[in-house]
Design an enzyme around this catalytic site. Structure first.
Site, PDB file in Angstrom:
ATOM      1  N   PRO A 190       2.675  29.322 117.864  1.00  0.00           N
ATOM      2  CA  PRO A 190       1.735  30.290 117.283  1.00  0.00           C
ATOM      3  C   PRO A 190       1.432  29.950 115.838  1.00  0.00           C
ATOM      4  O   PRO A 190       2.336  29.754 115.025  1.00  0.00           O
ATOM      5  CB  PRO A 190       2.493  31.615 117.407  1.00  0.00           C
ATOM      6  CG  PRO A 190       3.333  31.429 118.627  1.00  0.00           C
ATOM      7  CD  PRO A 190       3.771  29.986 118.580  1.00  0.00           C
ATOM      8  N   CYS A 191       0.155  29.860 115.517  1.00  0.00           N
ATOM      9  CA  CYS A 191      -0.246  29.243 114.257  1.00  0.00           C
ATOM     10  C   CYS A 191      -0.511  30.222 113.130  1.00  0.00           C
ATOM     11  O   CYS A 191      -0.726  29.823 111.996  1.00  0.00           O
ATOM     12  CB  CYS A 191      -1.502  28.408 114.480  1.00  0.00           C
ATOM     13  SG  CYS A 191      -2.909  29.351 115.116  1.00  0.00           S
TER      14      CYS A 191
END
Length: 339
Positions: A80-81
């Site tokens: 997850p960025c």
């Protein structure tokens, strides 16, 4: 043939890209319920682990993977960025998602895959604690004698119809050379494809409408005020084109964030699709000519998903899955790094 295990798989964009190139996806891991349902329905033969990676031990994958293997193994990961993106500069230092690259590192250290593909937003390599996690990861690669390369690329350079910059790392072990990212970009360099190239043939629908036969061709409804606003917005235009009476109070003396309430242009790539890519007020996500935001299916096409790839969950969840996904065409292009 190369076998693939997809960490932080989301709905399966990376898996689809590698599968399209001829690799065999054998396993995937993600904790999101709707993403898991989407993945399982589109990859029914793949073993899916619906858990938080922090609750999974490397040896838990022994039913899927074998340390003594005859077939090359590839690990791919797109953690997850949100903690690393430049749009979240005020993210809390203790955001637990910053450790997810280190969690992936546990599996690399234990299983020592032949190949690694890492994709994320630009910034994972140099922002605060994420930079520390990345340097620790590259130190592991060096210690285990992986050859690797990494770079920030533009998705539009390799055929994805989107102004989307991504960080890519490719790695190869056992003395195998990894094909430089620059060579992949040069091979697939082509004129940018446009919004029109990818979504113009889809039938028209209205805001709040769902097409009866095309999966996920459904659009959010618009308030009466926003419907009037989009009617006053030309192709490629935005809130600056509105009459004074339609403008949002906080925008009247503010010139930034001009993409919000914007329409796409037919003859240019789309702006970067986010997790709110079907919301008219959250970016340049207005359809070029129809009075609505783009549908989930249009967003999926702009991420290079085929129409037979069906997303599950409510509209907001489907948009989040699409926005978080690695464009399958991008993963397919980089599959060649490992051959």
């Amino acid at each position: 043939m190369v076998e693939v295990f997809d960490f932080f798989s989301g709905c399966g964009g990376t898996s689809l890209g590698f599968q399209n190139y001829g690799f065999r996806v054998i396993g995937a891991l993600d904790y999101d319920k709707d993403s898991a349902e989407t993945f399982r329905n589109n990859f029914p033969k793949v073993t899916f682990i619906e858990k938080d990676i922090r609750q999974v031990k490397p040896e838990d994958l022994s039913g899927i993977l074998m340390k003594q293997r005859k077939t090359p193994l590839l690990f791919c990961a797109c953690a997850p960025c949100q903690p690393f993106t430049g749009q979240r500069r005020l993210i809390k230092e203790n955001d637990s998602r910053k450790s997810l690259l280190s969690e992936f590192e546990r599996f690399v250290r234990y299983w020592k895959p032949d190949f690694i593909f890492l994709e994320n937003v630009p910034g994972i390599q140099n922002i605060n604690k994420s930079g520390e996690a990345f340097s620790g990861f590259t130190e592991l690669l060096e210690k285990d004698r992986y050859n690797f390369d990494y770079s920030v690329i533009k998705a539009s350079e390799i055929g994805v119809p989107q102004v989307r910059k991504r960080f890519i790392l490719t790695a190869s072990s056992n003395g195998r050379k990894v094909r430089p990212i620059k060579e992949i970009l040069e091979k697939y360099s082509q004129p940018e494809t446009s919004v029109k190239d990818w979504i113009a043939d889809l039938p028209a629908i209205k805001a709040g409408e769902r097409h009866q036969t095309i999966p996920n061709h459904a659009a959010f409804n618009l308030s009466e005020q926003n419907l009037i606003r989009i009617q006053h917005t030309p192709e490629g235009g935005d809130r600056r084109d509105w009459p004074e009476g339609l403008r949002v109070g906080c925008h009247k003396n503010y010139q930034g964030h001009t993409d919000v309430y914007g329409r796409m242009k037919w003859d240019e790539p789309a702006s970067t699709l986010t997790t709110r890519c079907i919301s008219y007020s959250n970016g340049r996500f207005g359809h070029p000519e129809q009075h609505r935001a783009i549908s989930v299916r249009e967003a999926a096409r702009l991420q290079t998903f085929p129409d037979d790839f069906v997303f599950y969950g409510n509209l907001g969840s489907c948009a989040r899955q699409v926005g978080n996904a690695v464009p399958p065409l991008m993963a397919q292009r980089f599959s060649e790094s490992f051959i």
